[in-house]
Design a protein around this motif. Structure first.
Motif, PDB file in Angstrom:
ATOM      1  N   SER A   1       0.801  -1.225   0.000  1.00  0.00           N
ATOM      2  CA  SER A   1       0.000   0.000   0.000  1.00  0.00           C
ATOM      3  C   SER A   1       0.834   1.274   0.000  1.00  0.00           C
ATOM      4  N   SER A   2       2.174   1.136  -0.008  1.00  0.00           N
ATOM      5  CA  SER A   2       3.031   2.327  -0.016  1.00  0.00           C
ATOM      6  C   SER A   2       3.076   2.983  -1.392  1.00  0.00           C
ATOM      7  N   VAL A   3       2.559   2.306  -2.394  1.00  0.00           N
ATOM      8  CA  VAL A   3       2.571   2.800  -3.775  1.00  0.00           C
ATOM      9  C   VAL A   3       1.134   2.975  -4.255  1.00  0.00           C
ATOM     10  N   THR A   4       0.838   4.132  -4.817  1.00  0.00           N
ATOM     11  CA  THR A   4      -0.490   4.383  -5.379  1.00  0.00           C
ATOM     12  C   THR A   4      -0.436   4.192  -6.887  1.00  0.00           C
ATOM     13  N   VAL A   5      -1.278   3.288  -7.366  1.00  0.00           N
ATOM     14  CA  VAL A   5      -1.357   2.990  -8.804  1.00  0.00           C
ATOM     15  C   VAL A   5      -2.622   3.643  -9.348  1.00  0.00           C
ATOM     16  N   VAL A   6      -2.506   4.350 -10.455  1.00  0.00           N
ATOM     17  CA  VAL A   6      -3.657   5.002 -11.065  1.00  0.00           C
ATOM     18  C   VAL A   6      -3.859   4.459 -12.478  1.00  0.00           C
ATOM     19  N   GLY A   7      -5.116   4.352 -12.863  1.00  0.00           N
ATOM     20  CA  GLY A   7      -5.464   3.929 -14.214  1.00  0.00           C
ATOM     21  C   GLY A   7      -6.735   4.618 -14.658  1.00  0.00           C
ATOM     22  N   THR A   8      -7.037   4.511 -15.930  1.00  0.00           N
ATOM     23  CA  THR A   8      -8.261   5.131 -16.447  1.00  0.00           C
ATOM     24  C   THR A   8      -9.485   4.308 -16.103  1.00  0.00           C
ATOM     25  N   SER A   9      -9.341   2.982 -16.127  1.00  0.00           N
ATOM     26  CA  SER A   9     -10.495   2.111 -15.894  1.00  0.00           C
ATOM     27  C   SER A   9     -10.806   1.982 -14.403  1.00  0.00           C
ATOM     28  N   SER A  10     -12.004   1.497 -14.130  1.00  0.00           N
ATOM     29  CA  SER A  10     -12.466   1.338 -12.746  1.00  0.00           C
ATOM     30  C   SER A  10     -11.786   0.141 -12.082  1.00  0.00           C
ATOM     31  N   PRO A  11     -11.823   0.049 -10.753  1.00  0.00           N
ATOM     32  CA  PRO A  11     -11.265  -1.120 -10.074  1.00  0.00           C
ATOM     33  C   PRO A  11     -11.900  -2.411 -10.596  1.00  0.00           C
ATOM     34  N   GLY A  12     -11.045  -3.390 -10.870  1.00  0.00           N
ATOM     35  CA  GLY A  12     -11.530  -4.641 -11.425  1.00  0.00           C
ATOM     36  C   GLY A  12     -11.574  -4.664 -12.932  1.00  0.00           C
ATOM     37  N   SER A  13     -11.270  -3.535 -13.585  1.00  0.00           N
ATOM     38  CA  SER A  13     -11.234  -3.515 -15.045  1.00  0.00           C
ATOM     39  C   SER A  13      -9.790  -3.498 -15.529  1.00  0.00           C
ATOM     40  N   MET A  14      -9.580  -3.177 -16.793  1.00  0.00           N
ATOM     41  CA  MET A  14      -8.336  -3.518 -17.490  1.00  0.00           C
ATOM     42  C   MET A  14      -7.061  -2.942 -16.874  1.00  0.00           C
ATOM     43  N   ASP A  15      -6.999  -1.638 -16.647  1.00  0.00           N
ATOM     44  CA  ASP A  15      -5.760  -1.034 -16.144  1.00  0.00           C
ATOM     45  C   ASP A  15      -5.379  -1.585 -14.772  1.00  0.00           C
ATOM     46  N   HIS A  16      -6.391  -1.826 -13.951  1.00  0.00           N
ATOM     47  CA  HIS A  16      -6.171  -2.409 -12.636  1.00  0.00           C
ATOM     48  C   HIS A  16      -5.665  -3.851 -12.763  1.00  0.00           C
TER      49      HIS A  16
END
Length: 353
Positions: free
Chosen positions: A177-192
């Motif tokens: 949890s020390s790293v924040t990952v960001v993506g365009t898609s919602s949690p559970g979708s492609m970028d995640h």
């Protein structure tokens, strides 16, 4: 009097015979005309049954906003299909964005049986329904053909502390949890999911990864301003910033390095000892209720698209690879891929069919 009656009878018989002959000729002509009509109808029916062709312009839906992977794939495919004369009817691309693709899928679901409505999609058509965010999945549509393989990328700010993906995952194994990952898609979708797959392969506890969604294409901004650490996205979305020296691509999700200026500089996860890959396949679907002849028409046209020099040049420009699958092969692939993704979503406690 007898002569008069005989003559009258003779005239009557002549008239009767002439009338009968006329009716016979008329019936014969009708039969001939009927035979010709039946021949024409049979010929038309054979043509319709054997080779369907579009009867009006075609609408191609990108279930997302302008500029993303779906939009780019749809517009490039439509451009080549028309400009190369593969499909004569005009193809118009429209954006139906929202809910991770679900708005566009709902729109197409209402076009059941209409062979002039198509849409482009990829992994979210499996992931979004599995996470309970859409009532429509790939089974509710007609798979026509897959055309490309795109790949993901994991990028950080140029001055970030990690030089490669292995260093990032070493830290995350200690504290996910020390790293924040960001993506365009919602949690559970492609970028995640693409990030989670590689993190899991590296030994990170994926249930503790901190992932946030930036649906309005704000992921790169969050990385650049420091509010997020890693941008999980498509490789095409980071090329310009990498070329400008603003970000560093830690890894791409392909098995081998991609070809092209700048793209070839991005390392793979595999060369860093992480034995995983993620292919962002993209293909085309139609609504439910399409006939075999309609599917066969589009299947052949997308095959011609895939094999064309014009589309090969586009693939090179965007870092895509060729990945053609016909309708039946595509359907089987989707069914298998859905089963593979179920387990990962279940582990993340995001499965909600």
């Amino acid at each position: 009097m007898k002569k008069f009656l005989a003559i009258l009878l003779f005239v009557f018989l002549l008239g009767f015979l002439a009338a009968c002959g006329g009716e016979d000729n008329e019936e014969s002509q009708k039969d001939s005309d009927s035979n010709e009509e039946n021949t024409e109808e049979s010929s038309e029916g054979s043509a319709e049954g054997g080779e369907w062709t579009p009867e009006q312009n075609i609408e191609m839906v990108a279930p997302a906003g302008a500029g993303g992977g779906w939009d780019t794939t749809a517009r490039m495919a439509a451009k080549v299909l028309n400009e190369e004369g593969i499909i004569e009817e005009s193809i118009g691309v429209v954006n139906k964005e929202g809910a991770g693709g679900a708005i566009g899928w709902s729109y197409i679901a209402n076009q059941e049986g209409d062979p002039h409505s198509l849409f482009v999609s990829s992994s979210p058509i499996l992931l979004v329904p599995l996470s309970g965010q859409s009532d429509h999945g790939h089974e509710d549509f007609t798979p026509i053909a897959n055309v490309i393989a795109d790949y993901g990328a994991f990028a950080v700010r140029e001055d970030a502390e990690w030089e490669n993906l292995s260093e990032l995952f070493e830290q995350m194994k200690e504290d996910p949890s020390s790293v924040t990952v960001v993506g365009t898609s919602s949690p559970g979708s492609m970028d995640h999911i693409q990030f989670v797959r590689f993190a899991k392969a590296a030994g990170v506890d994926i249930t503790k990864i901190k992932y946030v969604s930036a649906p309005d294409a704000g992921g790169i901004t969050q990385v650049l301003n420091g509010s997020a650490d890693v941008f999980s996205t498509g490789v095409g979305e980071v090329v310009e910033q990498a070329r400008a020296g603003e970000i560093r691509v830690l890894a791409v999700t392909s098995e081998e390095r991609l070809e092209g200026e700048t793209l070839s500089e991005f390392p793979t996860a595999k060369e860093q000892g992480i034995d995983e890959k993620f292919i962002n396949w993209r293909g085309f679907f139609g609504p439910a209720g399409m006939t075999d002849e309609q599917v066969a028409y589009y299947e052949q046209k997308f095959k011609e698209l895939s094999e064309s020099d014009a589309f090969a040049e586009i693939r090179t420009n965007y870092g895509w690879n060729e990945m053609y699958m016909g309708s039946e092969e595509y359907k089987n692939f989707l069914d298998e891929e859905k089963e593979n993704l179920k387990g990962l979503l279940e582990e993340l406690d995001l499965l909600n069919e």
